[in-house]
Design a protein around this motif. Structure first.
Motif, mmCIF file in Angstrom:
data_model
loop_
_atom_site.group_PDB
_atom_site.id
_atom_site.type_symbol
_atom_site.label_atom_id
_atom_site.label_comp_id
_atom_site.label_asym_id
_atom_site.label_seq_id
_atom_site.Cartn_x
_atom_site.Cartn_y
_atom_site.Cartn_z
ATOM 1 N N ILE A 41 -9.176 14.133 2.742
ATOM 2 C CA ILE A 41 -9.906 15.062 3.617
ATOM 3 C C ILE A 41 -8.983 16.180 4.080
ATOM 4 O O ILE A 41 -9.373 17.358 4.106
ATOM 5 C CB ILE A 41 -10.542 14.301 4.801
ATOM 6 C CG1 ILE A 41 -11.679 13.401 4.300
ATOM 7 C CG2 ILE A 41 -11.039 15.260 5.881
ATOM 8 C CD1 ILE A 41 -12.179 12.366 5.300
ATOM 9 N N LEU A 42 -7.743 15.849 4.423
ATOM 10 C CA LEU A 42 -6.778 16.889 4.817
ATOM 11 C C LEU A 42 -6.512 17.852 3.660
ATOM 12 O O LEU A 42 -6.488 19.076 3.846
ATOM 13 C CB LEU A 42 -5.468 16.252 5.284
ATOM 14 C CG LEU A 42 -5.490 15.674 6.683
ATOM 15 C CD1 LEU A 42 -4.281 14.761 6.908
ATOM 16 C CD2 LEU A 42 -5.519 16.791 7.726
ATOM 17 N N ARG A 43 -6.300 17.316 2.466
ATOM 18 C CA ARG A 43 -5.993 18.155 1.304
ATOM 19 C C ARG A 43 -7.157 19.084 0.985
ATOM 20 O O ARG A 43 -6.964 20.272 0.702
ATOM 21 C CB ARG A 43 -5.668 17.262 0.114
ATOM 22 C CG ARG A 43 -5.210 18.012 -1.108
ATOM 23 C CD ARG A 43 -4.719 17.022 -2.137
ATOM 24 N NE ARG A 43 -4.500 17.610 -3.427
ATOM 25 C CZ ARG A 43 -4.215 16.904 -4.504
ATOM 26 N NH1 ARG A 43 -4.107 15.587 -4.423
ATOM 27 N NH2 ARG A 43 -4.037 17.502 -5.657
ATOM 28 N N THR A 44 -8.379 18.576 1.034
ATOM 29 C CA THR A 44 -9.555 19.407 0.778
ATOM 30 C C THR A 44 -9.734 20.445 1.881
ATOM 31 O O THR A 44 -10.109 21.591 1.611
ATOM 32 C CB THR A 44 -10.813 18.523 0.628
ATOM 33 O OG1 THR A 44 -10.549 17.529 -0.371
ATOM 34 C CG2 THR A 44 -12.017 19.334 0.223
ATOM 35 N N SER A 45 -9.414 20.076 3.122
ATOM 36 C CA SER A 45 -9.489 21.038 4.241
ATOM 37 C C SER A 45 -8.509 22.178 4.032
ATOM 38 O O SER A 45 -8.805 23.330 4.359
ATOM 39 C CB SER A 45 -9.184 20.328 5.568
ATOM 40 O OG SER A 45 -10.159 19.347 5.827
ATOM 41 N N ASP A 46 -7.350 21.881 3.481
ATOM 42 C CA ASP A 46 -6.378 22.923 3.142
ATOM 43 C C ASP A 46 -6.935 23.813 2.038
ATOM 44 O O ASP A 46 -6.905 25.043 2.142
ATOM 45 C CB ASP A 46 -5.060 22.290 2.706
ATOM 46 C CG ASP A 46 -4.040 23.311 2.227
ATOM 47 O OD1 ASP A 46 -3.092 23.584 2.976
ATOM 48 O OD2 ASP A 46 -4.191 23.842 1.097
ATOM 49 N N CYS A 47 -7.455 23.213 0.975
ATOM 50 C CA CYS A 47 -7.966 23.978 -0.168
ATOM 51 C C CYS A 47 -9.027 24.991 0.242
ATOM 52 O O CYS A 47 -9.054 26.109 -0.277
ATOM 53 C CB CYS A 47 -8.536 23.036 -1.217
ATOM 54 S SG CYS A 47 -7.287 22.115 -2.113
ATOM 55 N N PHE A 48 -9.895 24.603 1.148
ATOM 56 C CA PHE A 48 -10.980 25.491 1.560
ATOM 57 C C PHE A 48 -10.704 26.194 2.884
ATOM 58 O O PHE A 48 -11.587 26.837 3.448
ATOM 59 C CB PHE A 48 -12.302 24.720 1.618
ATOM 60 C CG PHE A 48 -12.751 24.211 0.271
ATOM 61 C CD1 PHE A 48 -12.835 25.064 -0.822
ATOM 62 C CD2 PHE A 48 -13.071 22.885 0.090
ATOM 63 C CE1 PHE A 48 -13.232 24.604 -2.067
ATOM 64 C CE2 PHE A 48 -13.477 22.406 -1.147
ATOM 65 C CZ PHE A 48 -13.560 23.263 -2.233
ATOM 66 N N ALA A 49 -9.468 26.084 3.384
ATOM 67 C CA ALA A 49 -9.045 26.770 4.620
ATOM 68 C C ALA A 49 -9.989 26.485 5.789
ATOM 69 O O ALA A 49 -10.426 27.397 6.490
ATOM 70 C CB ALA A 49 -8.878 28.275 4.393
ATOM 71 N N ALA A 50 -10.293 25.205 5.979
ATOM 72 C CA ALA A 50 -11.093 24.811 7.148
ATOM 73 C C ALA A 50 -10.262 25.055 8.409
ATOM 74 O O ALA A 50 -9.033 24.971 8.389
ATOM 75 C CB ALA A 50 -11.492 23.341 7.053
ATOM 76 N N GLU A 51 -10.942 25.346 9.487
ATOM 77 C CA GLU A 51 -10.278 25.654 10.753
ATOM 78 C C GLU A 51 -9.388 24.504 11.232
ATOM 79 O O GLU A 51 -8.252 24.714 11.636
ATOM 80 C CB GLU A 51 -11.349 25.976 11.788
ATOM 81 C CG GLU A 51 -10.842 26.400 13.124
ATOM 82 C CD GLU A 51 -11.991 26.704 14.073
ATOM 83 O OE1 GLU A 51 -11.886 26.280 15.247
ATOM 84 O OE2 GLU A 51 -12.979 27.349 13.656
ATOM 85 N N ARG A 52 -9.933 23.290 11.210
ATOM 86 C CA ARG A 52 -9.150 22.133 11.634
ATOM 87 C C ARG A 52 -9.916 20.843 11.368
ATOM 88 O O ARG A 52 -11.092 20.872 11.026
ATOM 89 C CB ARG A 52 -8.750 22.214 13.099
ATOM 90 C CG ARG A 52 -9.885 22.187 14.092
ATOM 91 C CD ARG A 52 -9.387 22.521 15.502
ATOM 92 N NE ARG A 52 -10.470 22.998 16.303
ATOM 93 C CZ ARG A 52 -11.002 22.315 17.308
ATOM 94 N NH1 ARG A 52 -10.513 21.144 17.640
ATOM 95 N NH2 ARG A 52 -12.000 22.821 18.000
ATOM 96 N N VAL A 53 -9.205 19.729 11.565
ATOM 97 C CA VAL A 53 -9.790 18.399 11.416
ATOM 98 C C VAL A 53 -9.539 17.639 12.718
ATOM 99 O O VAL A 53 -8.447 17.733 13.288
ATOM 100 C CB VAL A 53 -9.147 17.633 10.235
ATOM 101 C CG1 VAL A 53 -9.714 16.230 10.131
ATOM 102 C CG2 VAL A 53 -9.332 18.398 8.931
#
Length: 181
Positions: A41-53
């Protein structure tokens, strides 16, 4: 065709990533047990530049060698925090103006292909992804603004939580990119 090298991809540094504009999407992780799922989930959040987790309840947090194995350093690039309860995280997000979506199979849910986030209007979103066995807690489902379900046609009734998060993030990212042109 020749595979791209790391230099061909023009990846930004962790410091540059920290300062770049992010997609206004927060991922809320509700009691996810698997450290591999957390890392993914962290890696995918990085890939799509999500604001935060936001990790909640029994969800593990970095640092952890097991999380790092799948995050591959995204635990350092993605902003993340911890909340003892998911309901508190959801209430804080709602109070902050976020539309909070629950990724869950419920009566009256909206199918993902029929949901279009309205980033052009400046709306910010969060979505809650639940535990590998029980999904999102009912009190959290009740607190969310809407529930979104990923359509499926196979014999299984659910997807892996990290896979579901990836599908959701891609859907949000695809719609976000349309507003950036």
């Amino acid at each position: 065709m020749k595979k791209k090298t790391i230099w061909d991809m023009h990846r930004v540094s962790v410091d540059d990533f920290k300062h770049q504009t992010k997609m206004p999407l927060v991922i809320v992780v509700d009691n996810v047990r698997s450290l591999n799922n957390i890392g993914s989930i962290l890696r995918t959040s990085d890939c799509f530049a999500a604001e935060r987790v936001i990790f909640c309840g029994i969800s593990a947090t970095p640092p952890s060698p097991e999380i790092h194995k799948t995050a591959l350093g995204a635990e350092d690039s993605v902003d993340w925090s911890y909340s003892p309860t998911t309901i508190d995280a959801v209430n804080r997000l709602k109070a902050g103006g976020y539309t909070v979506c629950c990724l869950e199979q419920v009566i009256g849910s909206r199918s993902l292909e029929n949901f279009t986030p309205d980033f052009a209007a400046g709306q910010r979103y969060a979505f809650v992804a639940g535990n590998e066995v029980d999904g999102v807690c009912q009190d959290v489902v009740d607190a969310c603004d809407l529930c979104i379900e990923i359509p499926q046609s196979g014999t299984k009734h659910s997807l892996n939580v990290a896979v579901s998060c990836g599908i959701m993030m891609w859907h949000f990212y695809e719609n976000y990119l349309k507003t950036q042109k």
